[in-house]
Scaffold this active site. Sequence first.
Site, PDB file in Angstrom:
ATOM      1  N   HIS A  41     -15.899 -39.209  65.197  1.00  0.00           N
ATOM      2  CA  HIS A  41     -15.702 -40.368  66.075  1.00  0.00           C
ATOM      3  C   HIS A  41     -16.656 -41.471  65.632  1.00  0.00           C
ATOM      4  O   HIS A  41     -17.790 -41.212  65.242  1.00  0.00           O
ATOM      5  CB  HIS A  41     -15.990 -39.981  67.528  1.00  0.00           C
TER       6      HIS A  41
ATOM      7  N   HIS B 128      -8.867 -36.253  63.753  1.00  0.00           N
ATOM      8  CA  HIS B 128      -8.689 -34.806  63.876  1.00  0.00           C
ATOM      9  C   HIS B 128      -8.022 -34.323  62.583  1.00  0.00           C
ATOM     10  O   HIS B 128      -6.985 -34.849  62.175  1.00  0.00           O
ATOM     11  CB  HIS B 128      -7.818 -34.472  65.088  1.00  0.00           C
TER      12      HIS B 128
END
Length: 284
Positions: free
Chosen positions: A120, A110
């Site tokens: 991811h 993030h």
Amino acid sequence: MQDQRQRAASWFQELRDRIVLAFEDLETRHPSDKPAGRFEVLPTQRGEDGGGGLMSVMREGRVFEKVGVNWSEVHGTLSPKAQAAMAARGVPGIEADPRFWASGISLVAHMQNPHAPAVHMNTRMFWTPGAWWFGGGADLNPCIEYDEDTAHFHDVLKAACARHDDDYYPRFKAWADEYFFIPHRGRARGVGGIFYDDLNTGDCEADFAFTRSVGEAFLPAFLPLAEQRMTHDFDEADRQTQLVHRGLYAEYNLVYDRGTKFGLETGHNPDAVLMSLPPLAKWV
């Protein structure tokens, strides 16, 4: 198979090490007076059964607001619920023998700058007495989308897939589009990537080679985007857009993500399992 399992576990850990170094280097190169972020690395232990791993988390860096790069190698006996779920997926022999072994790397980033995309990636090997398989993938989660960023990310993954099978990219892209969809919101959580699971072609070396290609494609797919966007000007409206989008990510991982469910059900360290959650998010 024992040797193949250990080779896979070692490679996943080596990939973790490379990514950690690359992310810390990006932190160093960011032109900020703020101290460059560094990973805190803690060993993890899996409940009463065997195995554990490394939880590597950086918080409040120059580039990354929170990023985790975790590695694990675990073994033991599946819970009745996990055993039943694998039996429903058709894993041979799992009803008679619930032993398992698994190793992999899991990464979620993030970003500080709302223009830099969250991301991811994970790759893993799973073994039971009656079966083995590989799984993994990567997907991009920008809160402010740039078509050229999406194209670059997908192009790198497509090239990695094409070195093994021309069918892999369209097949695994479609799987990612389906898997990373949030039904209760009627939308995807990001702009996709690739996802695959239960990969067993009968050739363990070939499947491991493909999984390595997926892992090795991650840094070329993501780092140029992070570096390009990490100093982009942004305002409070951009930040609010980022926080709302992170709410989607949190909802998906808590409600639908198979890896989150498996990690919690099999007794792995909950902080490591929930590493994927953003540090801040909001709902409207």
